[in-house]
Design an enzyme around this catalytic site. Structure first.
Site, PDB file in Angstrom:
ATOM      1  N   THR A  84      45.789  -0.987  15.117  1.00 41.51           N
ATOM      2  CA  THR A  84      45.584  -2.133  14.571  1.00 41.51           C
ATOM      3  C   THR A  84      46.001  -1.476  13.172  1.00 41.51           C
ATOM      4  O   THR A  84      45.504  -0.740  12.944  1.00 41.51           O
ATOM      5  CB  THR A  84      44.349  -2.859  14.640  1.00 41.51           C
TER       6      THR A  84
ATOM      7  N   ASP B 219      38.407 -17.471  10.010  1.00 44.25           N
ATOM      8  CA  ASP B 219      38.901 -16.391   9.251  1.00 44.25           C
ATOM      9  C   ASP B 219      39.320 -16.062   7.938  1.00 44.25           C
ATOM     10  O   ASP B 219      39.131 -17.750   7.640  1.00 44.25           O
ATOM     11  CB  ASP B 219      40.086 -16.240  10.043  1.00 44.25           C
TER      12      ASP B 219
ATOM     13  N   LYS C 209      28.031  -0.399  12.052  1.00 42.63           N
ATOM     14  CA  LYS C 209      28.236  -0.434  13.751  1.00 42.63           C
ATOM     15  C   LYS C 209      26.952  -0.225  14.418  1.00 42.63           C
ATOM     16  O   LYS C 209      26.905  -0.800  15.354  1.00 42.63           O
ATOM     17  CB  LYS C 209      29.746   0.435  13.873  1.00 42.63           C
TER      18      LYS C 209
ATOM     19  N   VAL D 201      42.270   1.113  18.327  1.00 40.63           N
ATOM     20  CA  VAL D 201      43.361   0.812  18.188  1.00 40.63           C
ATOM     21  C   VAL D 201      44.217   1.049  17.256  1.00 40.63           C
ATOM     22  O   VAL D 201      43.854   0.713  16.322  1.00 40.63           O
ATOM     23  CB  VAL D 201      42.680  -0.446  18.943  1.00 40.63           C
TER      24      VAL D 201
ATOM     25  N   ASN E 291      33.835 -10.301  15.447  1.00 40.53           N
ATOM     26  CA  ASN E 291      34.405  -9.495  15.714  1.00 40.53           C
ATOM     27  C   ASN E 291      34.854  -9.293  13.847  1.00 40.53           C
ATOM     28  O   ASN E 291      35.491  -8.011  13.739  1.00 40.53           O
ATOM     29  CB  ASN E 291      35.606 -10.311  16.104  1.00 40.53           C
TER      30      ASN E 291
ATOM     31  N   TYR F   6      30.873   3.276   7.893  1.00 38.67           N
ATOM     32  CA  TYR F   6      30.201   2.141   8.659  1.00 38.67           C
ATOM     33  C   TYR F   6      30.167   2.336  10.104  1.00 38.67           C
ATOM     34  O   TYR F   6      30.120   1.884  11.153  1.00 38.67           O
ATOM     35  CB  TYR F   6      32.806   2.901   9.084  1.00 38.67           C
TER      36      TYR F   6
ATOM     37  N   ASP G 230      33.852 -16.983   5.207  1.00 38.54           N
ATOM     38  CA  ASP G 230      33.084 -15.720   4.804  1.00 38.54           C
ATOM     39  C   ASP G 230      32.207 -15.069   5.647  1.00 38.54           C
ATOM     40  O   ASP G 230      31.166 -15.840   5.156  1.00 38.54           O
ATOM     41  CB  ASP G 230      33.487 -16.163   3.569  1.00 38.54           C
TER      42      ASP G 230
END
Length: 264
Positions: free
Chosen positions: A195, A39, A162, A193, A89, A158, A62
């Site tokens: 998040t 990360d 994806k 979700v 992810n 987005y 990165d």
């Protein structure tokens, strides 16, 4: 998922410092895998890694940086003693109507979501294929989105990135097979979700006037979902554990919806 045993497997999870990635790292570790959290967040990432069961570690990454990927995979193999699982992810979502698209925001999503995943596959293949630094094959799991399968307003780029992750997954699986790499490549399509990213999307579409409130936006998603609820981090994490395991040994080049039926 106590019935799945990943003891002895070695995994790297990008975007593993929070959200879905953290949940996936924890689920893999709980199933017995050793996990490296990769990360940009040098503050949160080491804390997550330290809290995992068994051998674990953190590497700064990165995902848009090719040299960074090479270094992170080398470090992960050094920490874990090999590499069997890579979970791509890390991702970013910047909400916008098409008429208001900002080219800089578009490039960021393309770089992180699409290029970052492609580089993750590249370096996983180089490490896992015969003659690589790990060299015993393995599993790559890419995180796409239900956005790749539905037409939801204000997430056009987005959704496009994806959808690209889906195509990357399938071509990569074919290349791995044809070239004898011994690496299975699959992806999952998470539903919404709650998040930080999911909550941000609900707030954004309400701000743009597409829904009366964030709660109304969430309600619209639930209404489109036969299972009648939002997704949970554990739903996505369990799917990753399954695809990483021998229970999924003949699943390859596939996309697994984990969206409660929203994208069917």
């Amino acid at each position: 998922m106590a019935q799945i045993d990943l003891t002895g497997r070695r995994a790297l999870v990008t975007g593993g410092a929070q959200g879905l990635g953290e949940g996936m790292a924890r689920a893999l570790a709980a199933a017995g895998a050793s996990v490296v959290v990769a990360d940009l967040q040098d503050d949160l990432g080491p804390k997550v890694a330290e809290s995992l069961d068994g051998r674990s570690g953190f590497v700064h990454l990165d995902v848009t940086d090719d040299d960074g990927w090479a270094a992170a995979v080398e470090q992960a193999i050094g920490i874990l003693g090999g590499l069997d699982i890579v979970v791509n992810n890390a991702g970013v979502e910047i909400t916008s109507l098409i008429v208001d698209l900002d080219p800089a925001a578009v490039r960021k999503m393309l770089d992180v979501n699409l290029l970052g995943t492609a580089l993750g596959i590249k370096h996983a293949f180089r490490a896992m294929r015969p003659g690589g630094a790990s060299g015993t094959g393995g599993v790559v799991i890419n995180v796409a989105s239900v956005a790749a399968t539905i037409a939801f307003p204000a997430i056009s780029i987005y959704s496009a990135t994806k959808s690209g992750v889906d195509r990357l997954t399938r071509v990569a699986a074919m290349e791995s097979g044809k070239l004898g790499y011994g690496v299975r490549v699959n992806c999952i399509y998470p539903g919404l979700v709650p998040t930080a990213m999911g909550a941000g999307l609900a707030n954004d579409v309400a701000r743009l006037g597409l829904f009366g409130s964030p709660e109304e936006a969430v309600g619209a998603v639930v209404e489109l979902t036969p299972s009648g609820r939002l997704g949970e981090v554990g739903d996505m994490a369990d799917a990753v554990v399954f695809l990483a395991s021998d229970a999924a040994r003949f699943i390859n080049g596939a996309g697994l919806p984990v969206d409660g039926g929203m994208g069917m």
